[in-house]
Design an enzyme around this catalytic site. Structure first.
Site, PDB file in Angstrom:
ATOM      1  N   ASP A 183       0.836  -1.205   0.000  1.00 13.32           N
ATOM      2  CA  ASP A 183       0.000   0.000   0.000  1.00 13.32           C
ATOM      3  C   ASP A 183       0.872   1.257   0.000  1.00 13.32           C
ATOM      4  O   ASP A 183       1.940   1.270   0.609  1.00 13.32           O
ATOM      5  CB  ASP A 183      -0.903  -0.028   1.254  1.00 13.32           C
ATOM      6  CG  ASP A 183      -2.048   0.970   1.155  1.00 13.32           C
ATOM      7  OD1 ASP A 183      -2.280   1.521   0.058  1.00 13.32           O
ATOM      8  OD2 ASP A 183      -2.706   1.200   2.183  1.00 13.32           O
ATOM      9  N   GLY A 184       0.393   2.290  -0.677  1.00  8.71           N
ATOM     10  CA  GLY A 184       1.058   3.588  -0.603  1.00  8.71           C
ATOM     11  C   GLY A 184       1.695   4.060  -1.900  1.00  8.71           C
ATOM     12  O   GLY A 184       2.381   5.081  -1.913  1.00  8.71           O
ATOM     13  N   HIS A 206       2.920   3.351  -9.069  1.00 11.09           N
ATOM     14  CA  HIS A 206       2.716   1.926  -9.343  1.00 11.09           C
ATOM     15  C   HIS A 206       3.954   1.319 -10.025  1.00 11.09           C
ATOM     16  O   HIS A 206       4.329   0.186  -9.750  1.00 11.09           O
ATOM     17  CB  HIS A 206       1.470   1.715 -10.205  1.00 11.09           C
ATOM     18  CG  HIS A 206       0.193   2.094  -9.498  1.00 11.09           C
ATOM     19  ND1 HIS A 206      -0.062   1.736  -8.198  1.00 11.09           N
ATOM     20  CD2 HIS A 206      -0.893   2.817  -9.904  1.00 11.09           C
ATOM     21  CE1 HIS A 206      -1.251   2.203  -7.832  1.00 11.09           C
ATOM     22  NE2 HIS A 206      -1.773   2.869  -8.849  1.00 11.09           N
ATOM     23  N   ARG A 257     -11.653   1.692  -9.279  1.00 14.36           N
ATOM     24  CA  ARG A 257     -10.819   2.894  -9.471  1.00 14.36           C
ATOM     25  C   ARG A 257     -11.091   3.460 -10.865  1.00 14.36           C
ATOM     26  O   ARG A 257     -11.643   2.780 -11.736  1.00 14.36           O
ATOM     27  CB  ARG A 257      -9.347   2.530  -9.326  1.00 14.36           C
ATOM     28  CG  ARG A 257      -9.023   2.150  -7.887  1.00 14.36           C
ATOM     29  CD  ARG A 257      -7.541   2.141  -7.625  1.00 14.36           C
ATOM     30  NE  ARG A 257      -7.326   1.888  -6.208  1.00 14.36           N
ATOM     31  CZ  ARG A 257      -6.178   1.997  -5.579  1.00 14.36           C
ATOM     32  NH1 ARG A 257      -5.102   2.369  -6.243  1.00 14.36           N
ATOM     33  NH2 ARG A 257      -6.072   1.754  -4.290  1.00 14.36           N
ATOM     34  N   LEU A 297      11.401 -20.638  -4.165  1.00 19.09           N
ATOM     35  CA  LEU A 297      10.448 -19.728  -3.508  1.00 19.09           C
ATOM     36  C   LEU A 297       9.092 -19.899  -4.177  1.00 19.09           C
ATOM     37  O   LEU A 297       8.995 -19.902  -5.406  1.00 19.09           O
ATOM     38  CB  LEU A 297      10.913 -18.268  -3.658  1.00 19.09           C
ATOM     39  CG  LEU A 297       9.906 -17.205  -3.213  1.00 19.09           C
ATOM     40  CD1 LEU A 297       9.759 -17.204  -1.687  1.00 19.09           C
ATOM     41  CD2 LEU A 297      10.331 -15.816  -3.697  1.00 19.09           C
TER      42      LEU A 297
END
Ligand code: FPP
Length: 254
Positions: free
Chosen positions: A32-33, A49, A83, A143
């Site tokens: 976020d942010g 972004h 959005r 991973l």
């Protein structure tokens, strides 16, 4: 930023193993942010972004280096479709570019990809690339990277409930056998261990419809920095904070 931080990012992060405590096997991050990062620089939101994608790259590398087995990233919520269309197009454009430009490298680095969420809402070419990325990396083990796209936890739980109900109606599932473990097999995360640690950046302290079933016993760490500023130091500090917490899973220890 507000007083939300619970972690000091300048603290030396001893490895949990060295301290004799359990390491976080599965870390999930609410990124976020990005918008605030861009606004603070007088830049358009898309620049935030884009910087967010670089932070995604760093987070994957760091998780891999620090021995995290599972990393889940909340990249696009089911609510994000609301959005402005220009921002939705920017985000889906970045996703498209990420899938084209990064998958070969992730594959070479031993990363296995999996996507959760309602992928049917994305355009056909993106849906195709999501499936291809999963197939191409299916044998990797270094991973496990799970990316949540068009994801909403309540919708996921409703979908699972519907599937369980259908199995009962079809006679393939006895209602008496529907316990927590069996129910979890109907979720999109079946086969994935529950997250040990949820990290959210930007100082907000909410789960925002993220992994509500799966994070029943997760430790929550809220970082007072914006997602594009998230790097190895912040990741290590969050893992060190996790290692300091005493997890009881509802029981009394000692
Ligand atoms: C929240 O910031 C972030 C998002 C809605 C999207 C997260 C997306 C990325 C990090 C990039 C795309 C990822 C991949 C894997 C291609 P915000 O826009 O809500 O920020 P704000 O709260 O400051 O406005």
């Amino acid at each position: 930023m507000g007083p939300a931080s619970t972690v000091q990012t300048d603290e030396a992060a001893g490895t949990p193993a060295a301290e004799g405590r359990a390491a976080a096997r599965h870390v999930a991050i609410i990124m976020d942010g990005n918008g605030r990062w861009a606004a603070a620089r007088g830049l358009p939101r898309v620049a935030g972004h884009r910087a967010g994608v670089q932070a995604v790259r760093r987070a994957i590398e760091t998780a891999s280096k620090l021995g995290v087995e599972w990393l889940t990233l909340y990249a696009f919520s089911s609510e994000n479709w609301r959005r402005p269309i220009t921002e939705v197009l920017d985000l889906t454009g970045l996703l498209r570019h990420f899938l084209k430009s990064e998958i070969a490298e992730l594959k070479a680095e031993g990363v296995r990809l999996r996507f959760i969420g309602d992928r049917a809402r994305f355009e056909r070419d993106i849906q195709f690339d999501l499936g291809a990325a999963e197939r191409d990396t299916a044998h990797n083990t270094r991973l496990n990277l799970v990316i949540a796209l068009s994801y909403g936890a309540r919708a996921e739980i409703v979908t699972a409930a519907r599937a369980a109900a259908a199995a009962i109606a079809a006679g393939t599932l006895d209602p008496a056998d529907l316990d927590e473990d069996r129910f979890a097999t109907f979720l999109s995360t079946t086969g994935i261990p529950d997250p040990d640690l949820i990290i959210r950046t930007s100082g907000e302290q909410r789960l925002s419809n993220f992994l509500l079933w799966q994070c029943a016993y997760a430790e929550l760490v809220f970082l007072d920095l914006l997602w594009p500023d998230f790097g190895p130091e912040a990741f290590s500090a969050a893992l060190a904070e996790f290692a300091r917490r005493e997890r009881r899973f509802g029981a009394r220890l000692g």
